[in-house]
Design a protein around this motif. Structure first.
Motif, short mmCIF file in Angstrom:
data_model
loop_
_atom_site.label_atom_id
_atom_site.label_comp_id
_atom_site.label_asym_id
_atom_site.label_seq_id
_atom_site.Cartn_x
_atom_site.Cartn_y
_atom_site.Cartn_z
N GLN A 207 0.84 -1.19 0.00
CA GLN A 207 0.00 0.00 0.00
C GLN A 207 0.87 1.25 0.00
N SER A 208 0.25 2.38 -0.37
CA SER A 208 0.97 3.64 -0.41
C SER A 208 0.95 4.32 0.95
N LEU A 209 1.62 5.45 1.04
CA LEU A 209 1.64 6.21 2.29
C LEU A 209 0.25 6.70 2.68
N ASP A 210 -0.62 6.90 1.69
CA ASP A 210 -1.99 7.35 1.96
C ASP A 210 -2.96 6.19 2.10
N GLY A 211 -2.43 4.96 2.14
CA GLY A 211 -3.29 3.80 2.33
C GLY A 211 -3.94 3.27 1.07
N LEU A 212 -3.48 3.71 -0.10
CA LEU A 212 -4.04 3.19 -1.35
C LEU A 212 -3.50 1.80 -1.64
N ALA A 227 -11.42 -7.30 -3.28
CA ALA A 227 -12.67 -6.57 -3.47
C ALA A 227 -12.97 -5.69 -2.26
N ILE A 228 -12.81 -6.25 -1.07
CA ILE A 228 -13.08 -5.48 0.15
C ILE A 228 -12.10 -4.33 0.30
N GLU A 229 -10.81 -4.62 0.08
CA GLU A 229 -9.79 -3.58 0.24
C GLU A 229 -9.95 -2.47 -0.80
N ASP A 230 -10.31 -2.84 -2.03
CA ASP A 230 -10.52 -1.83 -3.06
C ASP A 230 -11.74 -0.96 -2.73
N THR A 231 -12.78 -1.59 -2.18
CA THR A 231 -13.98 -0.83 -1.79
C THR A 231 -13.66 0.13 -0.65
N LYS A 232 -12.89 -0.34 0.32
CA LYS A 232 -12.48 0.53 1.42
C LYS A 232 -11.66 1.71 0.90
N ALA A 233 -10.78 1.44 -0.05
CA ALA A 233 -9.96 2.51 -0.62
C ALA A 233 -10.83 3.53 -1.36
N GLN A 236 -12.52 5.66 1.18
CA GLN A 236 -11.51 6.55 1.75
C GLN A 236 -11.25 7.72 0.81
N LYS A 237 -11.19 7.44 -0.48
CA LYS A 237 -10.97 8.51 -1.47
C LYS A 237 -12.13 9.49 -1.46
N VAL A 238 -13.36 8.96 -1.41
CA VAL A 238 -14.54 9.82 -1.41
C VAL A 238 -14.58 10.68 -0.15
#
Length: 295
Positions: A207-212, A227-233, A236-238
């Protein structure tokens, strides 16, 4: 003077291939970190695949900012600058995609890069190829970039602090003044011999420093539910784009009010009834009961 081009021309390609390093910049849609990474060994890691397509071999490192940002939004700027007597800066504004080592297209793409470079394209511990579609090419003067001067006794042109600008022939020997570091190759080779490179990628590249979300192979090795981690990301972006979210909600409410006023919508919020009844009282018209209307 700044100039813009829709694609690379022969002069651009000559300039790129004569530079000893390049820089890659990227950023998330929302977050605290904007990343800039220097990249060495361009002769065996960077390839020009066409007037609007370039690619570079991405080595395993202590982070995965560029990979995470490209997965999220694809925005990348590549910069080359001259450290020789002919000053110039070149930026490639691009849209990128990540081709990881497990991807079936990886070996084919790497072979194509080697063909274009006229030699082997390789870096020990490579984890992906970043393919970049060029949207715009920018060139500028580069007068602020320092020049490598091998002759310590050579006088500067001009007097005092004012150094005059003179025309120089294109310097094609600048690379001779640079000595590549072998540290990264040596480190990656040892990690591969000890079969610890994937463990390092799992720890540092998932993951990146911003949690991506980062390197897919590292995430899979960690048994992440993608799928879960991408949805969480995504959430988080929104959540980091609060201004846009609030603006969208406000615009939706305003649109609903306007459509209700003109009779297109029969759904009226309670506060709108109070507003309309206030208007009716002002003109002496009987008030409308909330219970008689459709909510």
């Amino acid at each position: 003077m700044v100039k813009y081009y829709p694609s690379l021309n022969e002069n651009h390609i000559d300039f790129i291939t004569s530079q000893p390093l390049f820089f890659v910049a990227s950023a998330p849609w929302a977050g605290e970190h904007i990343n800039v990474s220097p990249k060495g060994h361009p002769s065996r890691t960077f390839s020009i695949l066409g007037p609007n397509t370039v690619a570079y071999l991405d080595a395993t490192g202590s982070g995965c900012e560029t990979i995470s940002h490209v997965y999220e939004n694809g925005r990348v700027t590549v910069m080359f600058c001259s450290f020789g007597p002919s000053p110039q800066i070149m930026r490639l504004f691009c849209k990128g995609r990540v081709v990881e080592k497990w991807d079936q297209y990886y070996q084919e793409l790497r072979a194509k890069m080697a063909t274009e470079n006229g030699g082997e394209v390789d870096v020990t511990g490579a984890r992906a190829i970043i393919v970049l579609k060029i949207k715009k090419v920018q060139t500028s003067c580069g007068f602020g970039v320092p020049m490598i001067n091998n002759d310590k006794n050579a006088p500067l042109e001009g007097t005092g602090d004012a150094v005059t600008l003179v025309e120089h022939d294109e310097d094609t020997t600048a690379n001779e003044d640079w000595k590549p570091r072998e540290t990264m190759d040596t480190w990656a080779r040892k990690m591969l011999e000890k079969q610890e490179l994937m463990d390092y990628q799992k720890m540092s590249n998932h993951q990146s420093l911003d949690g991506l979300p980062g390197l897919l192979s590292a995430r899979r090795a960690l048994d992440q539910n993608l799928a879960i981690e991408d949805t969480k990301a995504w959430f988080q972006k929104v959540s980091r784009q609060q201004d846009a979210v609030f603006f969208g909600i406000g615009l939706g409410v305003l649109l609903m009010i306007v459509l209700s006023l003109v009779g297109v919508l029969s759904i009226r919020p309670l506060f709108l009834y109070h507003f309309l009844n206030y208007q009716r009282r002002q003109i002496g018209v009987p008030e409308e009961s909330v219970h008689k209307s459709e909510l």
